[in-house]
Scaffold this motif. Structure first.
Motif, PDB file in Angstrom:
ATOM      1  N   GLU A  51       0.849  -1.184   0.000  1.00  0.00           N
ATOM      2  CA  GLU A  51       0.000   0.000   0.000  1.00  0.00           C
ATOM      3  C   GLU A  51       0.887   1.237   0.000  1.00  0.00           C
ATOM      4  O   GLU A  51       2.039   1.180   0.432  1.00  0.00           O
ATOM      5  N   TYR A  53       0.998   5.810   0.169  1.00  0.00           N
ATOM      6  CA  TYR A  53       0.417   7.154   0.194  1.00  0.00           C
ATOM      7  C   TYR A  53       0.657   7.663  -1.223  1.00  0.00           C
ATOM      8  O   TYR A  53       1.708   8.225  -1.527  1.00  0.00           O
ATOM      9  N   LEU A  56       1.969  11.245  -2.396  1.00  0.00           N
ATOM     10  CA  LEU A  56       3.339  11.546  -1.974  1.00  0.00           C
ATOM     11  C   LEU A  56       4.342  10.568  -2.587  1.00  0.00           C
ATOM     12  O   LEU A  56       5.462  10.950  -2.944  1.00  0.00           O
ATOM     13  N   LYS A 117      13.664   2.410  -1.823  1.00  0.00           N
ATOM     14  CA  LYS A 117      13.378   1.580  -0.649  1.00  0.00           C
ATOM     15  C   LYS A 117      13.384   2.384   0.641  1.00  0.00           C
ATOM     16  O   LYS A 117      12.675   2.050   1.588  1.00  0.00           O
ATOM     17  N   VAL A 120      10.397   6.268  -0.423  1.00  0.00           N
ATOM     18  CA  VAL A 120       9.050   6.346  -0.999  1.00  0.00           C
ATOM     19  C   VAL A 120       8.033   5.711  -0.037  1.00  0.00           C
ATOM     20  O   VAL A 120       8.239   4.588   0.434  1.00  0.00           O
ATOM     21  N   ILE A 122       5.726   3.595   0.712  1.00  0.00           N
ATOM     22  CA  ILE A 122       5.071   2.342   0.336  1.00  0.00           C
ATOM     23  C   ILE A 122       5.315   1.375   1.488  1.00  0.00           C
ATOM     24  O   ILE A 122       6.420   1.334   2.037  1.00  0.00           O
ATOM     25  N   TRP A 123       4.273   0.600   1.830  1.00  0.00           N
ATOM     26  CA  TRP A 123       4.401  -0.325   2.949  1.00  0.00           C
ATOM     27  C   TRP A 123       3.992  -1.723   2.527  1.00  0.00           C
ATOM     28  O   TRP A 123       3.032  -1.915   1.781  1.00  0.00           O
ATOM     29  N   TRP A 135       2.555  -5.836   9.121  1.00  0.00           N
ATOM     30  CA  TRP A 135       3.214  -4.756   8.392  1.00  0.00           C
ATOM     31  C   TRP A 135       4.709  -4.773   8.681  1.00  0.00           C
ATOM     32  O   TRP A 135       5.119  -5.025   9.812  1.00  0.00           O
ATOM     33  N   HIS A 137       7.881  -2.559   9.133  1.00  0.00           N
ATOM     34  CA  HIS A 137       8.320  -1.180   9.398  1.00  0.00           C
ATOM     35  C   HIS A 137       9.778  -1.213   9.844  1.00  0.00           C
ATOM     36  O   HIS A 137      10.064  -1.051  11.037  1.00  0.00           O
ATOM     37  N   PRO A 138      10.680  -1.470   8.922  1.00  0.00           N
ATOM     38  CA  PRO A 138      12.088  -1.605   9.329  1.00  0.00           C
ATOM     39  C   PRO A 138      12.609  -0.316   9.954  1.00  0.00           C
ATOM     40  O   PRO A 138      12.414   0.764   9.406  1.00  0.00           O
TER      41      PRO A 138
ATOM     42  N   LEU B   6      -4.504  11.528   7.776  1.00  0.00           N
ATOM     43  CA  LEU B   6      -4.505  10.290   6.991  1.00  0.00           C
ATOM     44  C   LEU B   6      -3.715   9.227   7.746  1.00  0.00           C
ATOM     45  O   LEU B   6      -2.674   9.533   8.329  1.00  0.00           O
ATOM     46  N   PHE B   8      -1.870   5.335   7.580  1.00  0.00           N
ATOM     47  CA  PHE B   8      -1.342   4.299   6.696  1.00  0.00           C
ATOM     48  C   PHE B   8      -0.762   3.132   7.502  1.00  0.00           C
ATOM     49  O   PHE B   8      -0.257   3.316   8.607  1.00  0.00           O
ATOM     50  N   ALA B   9      -0.824   1.948   6.865  1.00  0.00           N
ATOM     51  CA  ALA B   9      -0.158   0.737   7.360  1.00  0.00           C
ATOM     52  C   ALA B   9      -0.534   0.470   8.823  1.00  0.00           C
ATOM     53  O   ALA B   9      -1.718   0.477   9.165  1.00  0.00           O
ATOM     54  N   SER B  10       0.437   0.251   9.695  1.00  0.00           N
ATOM     55  CA  SER B  10       0.104  -0.141  11.069  1.00  0.00           C
ATOM     56  C   SER B  10      -0.606   0.969  11.828  1.00  0.00           C
ATOM     57  O   SER B  10      -1.378   0.694  12.755  1.00  0.00           O
ATOM     58  N   ARG B  12      -2.857   2.876  10.541  1.00  0.00           N
ATOM     59  CA  ARG B  12      -4.264   2.766  10.151  1.00  0.00           C
ATOM     60  C   ARG B  12      -4.922   1.580  10.852  1.00  0.00           C
ATOM     61  O   ARG B  12      -6.065   1.667  11.303  1.00  0.00           O
ATOM     62  N   TRP B  43       5.199   4.449  18.196  1.00  0.00           N
ATOM     63  CA  TRP B  43       6.245   5.257  17.583  1.00  0.00           C
ATOM     64  C   TRP B  43       6.453   6.589  18.305  1.00  0.00           C
ATOM     65  O   TRP B  43       5.529   7.121  18.905  1.00  0.00           O
ATOM     66  N   GLN B  47      11.068   8.620  15.080  1.00  0.00           N
ATOM     67  CA  GLN B  47      11.046   7.424  14.234  1.00  0.00           C
ATOM     68  C   GLN B  47      10.185   7.594  12.990  1.00  0.00           C
ATOM     69  O   GLN B  47      10.215   6.750  12.106  1.00  0.00           O
ATOM     70  N   ARG B  49       8.322  10.060   9.777  1.00  0.00           N
ATOM     71  CA  ARG B  49       8.313  11.286   8.971  1.00  0.00           C
ATOM     72  C   ARG B  49       6.891  11.821   8.972  1.00  0.00           C
ATOM     73  O   ARG B  49       5.929  11.090   9.260  1.00  0.00           O
ATOM     74  N   ALA B  51       4.062  14.386   6.771  1.00  0.00           N
ATOM     75  CA  ALA B  51       3.747  15.135   5.549  1.00  0.00           C
ATOM     76  C   ALA B  51       2.514  15.995   5.810  1.00  0.00           C
ATOM     77  O   ALA B  51       1.597  15.590   6.528  1.00  0.00           O
ATOM     78  N   LEU B  56       6.444  16.242   2.272  1.00  0.00           N
ATOM     79  CA  LEU B  56       7.206  15.983   3.491  1.00  0.00           C
ATOM     80  C   LEU B  56       7.582  17.309   4.135  1.00  0.00           C
ATOM     81  O   LEU B  56       7.905  18.275   3.444  1.00  0.00           O
ATOM     82  N   ALA B  70      -0.234  13.565   7.415  1.00  0.00           N
ATOM     83  CA  ALA B  70       0.012  12.120   7.417  1.00  0.00           C
ATOM     84  C   ALA B  70       1.278  11.835   8.205  1.00  0.00           C
ATOM     85  O   ALA B  70       2.320  12.452   7.948  1.00  0.00           O
ATOM     86  N   LEU B  72       4.089   9.129   8.822  1.00  0.00           N
ATOM     87  CA  LEU B  72       4.573   8.028   7.993  1.00  0.00           C
ATOM     88  C   LEU B  72       5.477   7.103   8.791  1.00  0.00           C
ATOM     89  O   LEU B  72       6.613   7.472   9.122  1.00  0.00           O
ATOM     90  N   PRO B  73       5.012   5.885   9.087  1.00  0.00           N
ATOM     91  CA  PRO B  73       5.902   4.921   9.743  1.00  0.00           C
ATOM     92  C   PRO B  73       6.995   4.488   8.765  1.00  0.00           C
ATOM     93  O   PRO B  73       6.872   4.717   7.560  1.00  0.00           O
ATOM     94  N   PRO B  74       8.071   3.870   9.279  1.00  0.00           N
ATOM     95  CA  PRO B  74       9.158   3.450   8.379  1.00  0.00           C
ATOM     96  C   PRO B  74       8.630   2.652   7.191  1.00  0.00           C
ATOM     97  O   PRO B  74       7.773   1.782   7.355  1.00  0.00           O
ATOM     98  N   VAL B  75       9.153   2.965   6.009  1.00  0.00           N
ATOM     99  CA  VAL B  75       8.611   2.403   4.764  1.00  0.00           C
ATOM    100  C   VAL B  75       9.262   1.063   4.441  1.00  0.00           C
ATOM    101  O   VAL B  75      10.367   0.755   4.911  1.00  0.00           O
TER     102      VAL B  75
END
Lengths: 140, 78
Positions: A51, A53, A56, A117, A120, A122-123, A135, A137-138, B6, B8-10, B12, B43, B47, B49, B51, B56, B70, B72-75
């Motif tokens: 998934e 955002y 962005l 990596k 961007v 993306i998760w 999920w 989340h490194p 917004l 996202f991920a965990s 959300r 978090w 840890q 970011r 936006a 950002l 938003a 943003l947890p680590p991608v």
């Protein structure tokens, strides 16, 4: 100079992307593909979901490709990242770079995938053999 | 003022919401701490970011009416 970043809900067509980077001044072409593998950190993986955002992610991806063109002048680069449900073996990400010579092609390809990596939004949501999912989340 | 958040991920999954609109007076960090407490996020700002309106930005940015935020947890793309 052509730079393009895209997110795709459909399978990545590598042949079409590679053809888009053909140019008479290009003497080198380098590609990186990320594939969905069947394990991660010691656990069996059955599949995953990406998934993003989207707004962005598209902006950040384009920024990375523009920065790559500054660092490696003369390249043409393209990156497509999958979203949605993926199975083992599916292409998750494709990065292609054409350039006059191999140093820029190799260097830019490696630089772009590393930046994608880490930057961007993306998760990845992995489904495990035991039936649970998580999920990723490194934390760097 | 009203701001839109917004998830996202965990984050959300923890909120069970894709987005929500909130009345908030205070800083971006205050907003984050309120939501962290409400949803039990693990978090810290260091840890994550952040936006605002699709760009950002820094944690010290001041918020305005109607901002879309938003965290943003680590991608984990690629």
């Amino acid at each position: 100079m052509s730079t393009r970043f895209a997110l795709s809900q459909q399978a990545i067509d590598a042949d079409v992307l590679a053809a888009s980077l053909r140019a008479s001044q290009a003497g080198a072409f380098c590609v990186f593909e990320g594939w969905v593998r069947d394990h991660n950190e010691g656990r069996g993986v059955q599949g995953l979901r990406y998934e993003a955002y989207v707004e962005l992610a598209e902006r950040e991806g384009e920024t990375i490709l523009a920065e790559a063109s500054q660092r490696f002048p003369g390249i043409q680069a393209c990156c497509v990242h999958r979203l949605g449900e993926l199975s083992i073996g599916d292409r998750a990400v494709w990065v292609g770079v054409s350039a006059a010579h191999r140093d820029a092609a190799f260097g830019a390809c490696r630089w772009i995938i590393d930046e994608v990596k880490s930057r961007v939004p993306i998760w990845k949501h992995e489904r495990y053999a035991e039936g649970d999912a998580a999920w990723l989340h490194p934390e760097s | 003022m009203i701001v839109h958040v917004l998830y996202f991920a965990s984050l959300r999954d923890a909120s069970s919401l894709e987005r929500e609109s909130l009345s908030h007076e205070g800083s971006l960090r205050d907003l984050f701490e309120n939501l962290r407490e409400r949803y039990g996020w693990r978090w810290t700002p260091a840890q994550l970011r952040v936006a605002v309106n699709g760009e950002l930005t820094g944690w010290d940015r001041s918020l305005q009416e109607g901002d879309e935020i938003a965290f943003l947890p680590p991608v984990s793309g690629g």
